[in-house]
Design a protein around this motif. Structure first.
Motif, PDB file in Angstrom:
ATOM      1  N   ILE A  83       5.969  -9.953   3.015  1.00  0.00           N
ATOM      2  CA  ILE A  83       5.498  -8.988   2.074  1.00  0.00           C
ATOM      3  C   ILE A  83       5.108  -7.581   2.812  1.00  0.00           C
ATOM      4  O   ILE A  83       4.455  -7.720   3.853  1.00  0.00           O
ATOM      5  CB  ILE A  83       4.396  -9.099   1.267  1.00  0.00           C
ATOM      6  CG1 ILE A  83       4.830 -10.497   0.476  1.00  0.00           C
ATOM      7  CG2 ILE A  83       3.982  -8.032   0.066  1.00  0.00           C
ATOM      8  CD1 ILE A  83       3.693 -11.177  -0.299  1.00  0.00           C
ATOM      9  N   SER A  84       5.652  -6.670   2.630  1.00  0.00           N
ATOM     10  CA  SER A  84       5.317  -5.242   3.351  1.00  0.00           C
ATOM     11  C   SER A  84       4.903  -4.083   2.230  1.00  0.00           C
ATOM     12  O   SER A  84       5.254  -4.383   1.154  1.00  0.00           O
ATOM     13  CB  SER A  84       6.350  -4.778   4.222  1.00  0.00           C
ATOM     14  OG  SER A  84       7.380  -4.368   3.457  1.00  0.00           O
ATOM     15  N   VAL A  85       3.970  -3.146   2.375  1.00  0.00           N
ATOM     16  CA  VAL A  85       3.545  -2.289   1.472  1.00  0.00           C
ATOM     17  C   VAL A  85       3.716  -0.907   2.181  1.00  0.00           C
ATOM     18  O   VAL A  85       3.323  -0.796   3.436  1.00  0.00           O
ATOM     19  CB  VAL A  85       2.055  -2.240   1.171  1.00  0.00           C
ATOM     20  CG1 VAL A  85       1.726  -1.260   0.217  1.00  0.00           C
ATOM     21  CG2 VAL A  85       2.074  -3.635   0.404  1.00  0.00           C
ATOM     22  N   LYS A  86       4.238   0.016   1.676  1.00  0.00           N
ATOM     23  CA  LYS A  86       4.477   1.465   2.131  1.00  0.00           C
ATOM     24  C   LYS A  86       3.521   2.527   1.309  1.00  0.00           C
ATOM     25  O   LYS A  86       3.977   2.321  -0.019  1.00  0.00           O
ATOM     26  CB  LYS A  86       5.803   1.810   2.126  1.00  0.00           C
ATOM     27  CG  LYS A  86       6.066   3.121   2.612  1.00  0.00           C
ATOM     28  CD  LYS A  86       7.658   3.539   2.719  1.00  0.00           C
ATOM     29  CE  LYS A  86       8.161   4.853   3.484  1.00  0.00           C
ATOM     30  NZ  LYS A  86       9.565   5.198   3.596  1.00  0.00           N
ATOM     31  N   LEU A  87       2.626   3.198   1.944  1.00  0.00           N
ATOM     32  CA  LEU A  87       1.773   4.084   1.108  1.00  0.00           C
ATOM     33  C   LEU A  87       2.375   5.323   0.972  1.00  0.00           C
ATOM     34  O   LEU A  87       2.935   5.836   2.016  1.00  0.00           O
ATOM     35  CB  LEU A  87       0.458   4.142   1.705  1.00  0.00           C
ATOM     36  CG  LEU A  87      -0.224   2.862   1.869  1.00  0.00           C
ATOM     37  CD1 LEU A  87      -1.798   2.965   2.557  1.00  0.00           C
ATOM     38  CD2 LEU A  87      -0.479   2.271   0.458  1.00  0.00           C
ATOM     39  N   ALA A  88       2.515   5.806  -0.046  1.00  0.00           N
ATOM     40  CA  ALA A  88       3.110   7.226  -0.375  1.00  0.00           C
ATOM     41  C   ALA A  88       2.048   8.275  -0.082  1.00  0.00           C
ATOM     42  O   ALA A  88       2.721   9.584   0.397  1.00  0.00           O
ATOM     43  CB  ALA A  88       3.744   7.419  -1.568  1.00  0.00           C
ATOM     44  N   GLY A  89       0.833   8.248  -0.224  1.00  0.00           N
ATOM     45  CA  GLY A  89      -0.131   9.537  -0.123  1.00  0.00           C
ATOM     46  C   GLY A  89      -0.346  10.315  -1.267  1.00  0.00           C
ATOM     47  O   GLY A  89       0.601  10.369  -2.234  1.00  0.00           O
ATOM     48  N   GLY A  90      -1.211  10.866  -1.322  1.00  0.00           N
ATOM     49  CA  GLY A  90      -1.160  11.861  -2.435  1.00  0.00           C
ATOM     50  C   GLY A  90      -1.600  11.385  -3.831  1.00  0.00           C
ATOM     51  O   GLY A  90      -1.253  11.852  -4.833  1.00  0.00           O
TER      52      GLY A  90
END
Length: 328
Positions: A83-90
């Protein structure tokens, strides 16, 4: 023919049906199916907004794919591997990617090493006993191999099965909690036809294979205390298997299967088409109405990828190898 325009998925994580959450938030879904050896897998990426729980590592997952107009086809059962998570920010929602693999259902078979001797037993019986020990099932197709003796020395059950299959030129895979062993030309998943009009893109290569006319294998004749040989095929050049087998049956099986392997794939291809949930790795696929006409004929699907995304919809990508004429 019913028009198909709405791709459909069903995904269960444990006892929970998470199809609705997946459909509402999915960025992509990919099912990767192999004819042999490699573990099959599903992977999906989705926005986690509003936030909800996704499967954890080690959780069981079951997947179906198809069209709303024609129904769903069961793919396989899997275990979440990564499982991986990618943060978009803002403040934008995070995207989460989950990968699950089929072989992990029987992963204990690949870890515990054992020491034992198998006597006067068929490969089918070895597979059935190991499957029972691991809480899985077994299936053999076109396999009639019997051993006088097999040593399992500091070797896991999974490694033993893979080794025996490799030595005999047989295919080995794990499908739906089942150890599947088959002859290289065996039809595992049925037969199907593909017309040129269905293909949106593709390419083919005329490979430098099939140049061996025969295969020779050696076996030890205990009664005569000398080495004997058997040959599959009748042409030249001749390919010689290095291993010395215990019986003429083992040697003959290995020689025949090796010849099939060497003569497969004289034409190799990759094609992409509108999603066809009836196609899987191990299916014998007949190509029709292709140009040049040499491309027409029977192929083995060695890899099948079903994918769904908002931009491309439901597509199927196939890797193909021609089947030797004698094995059709």
């Amino acid at each position: 023919m019913v028009a198909r325009s709405h791709p459909a998925l069903r995904l269960e994580a444990g006892a929970l049906d998470i199809t609705e959450k997946l459909s509402a938030n999915a960025l992509s879904f990919v099912y990767n199916d192999h004819e042999k050896d490699d573990a099959d897998s599903v992977s999906f990426t989705l926005f986690n907004a509003p936030a909800f729980a996704v499967p954890c590592r080690g959780d069981p997952v079951a997947a179906w794919i198809g069209w709303k107009e024609t129904g769903l086809r069961f793919l396989d059962r899997f275990v979440v591997d990564e499982i991986s998570v990618k943060l978009a920010g803002g403040g934008a929602p995070a995207s989460m990617s989950v990968t699950a693999k089929s072989a992990d259902f029987c992963k204990g078979a690949g870890k515990v090493k054992r020491n034992r001797q198998w006597e006067d037993v068929s490969l089918s019986d070895i597979a059935a006993r190991i499957a029972a020990e691991e809480g899985c099932a077994s299936k053999t197709v076109g396999v009639s191999l019997v051993y006088r003796s097999v040593a399992q020395s500091n070797e896991s059950n999974l490694h033993l099965l893979r080794r025996l299959c490799a030595e005999a030129g047989l295919r080995f895979s794990v499908k739906d909690r089942t150890f599947v062993i088959s002859a290289p030309e065996a039809d595992l998943r049925g037969a199907a036809t593909l017309s040129a009009a269905e293909v949106s893109s593709g390419s083919f290569t005329f490979a430098d294979r099939g140049r061996y006319g025969s295969v020779t294998a050696r076996w030890w004749d205990a009664e005569l205390a000398r080495e004997q040989t058997v040959t599959a095929g009748g042409g030249t050049p001749v390919y010689t298997i290095r291993k010395t087998f215990q019986s003429t049956a083992e040697a003959r099986t290995a020689a025949r299967n090796k010849l099939t392997e060497l003569q497969r794939g004289q034409i190799e291809g990759t094609v992409t088409l509108m999603g066809r949930e009836d196609l899987f790795a191990g299916t014998i696929l007949t190509l029709a109405d292709f140009s040049p006409s040499q491309l027409n004929g029977d192929y083995m699907i060695t890899n099948c990828i079903h994918s769904i995304s908002p931009s491309s919809g439901f597509t199927t990508t196939l890797k193909l190898e021609t089947i030797p004429q004698s094995n059709k």
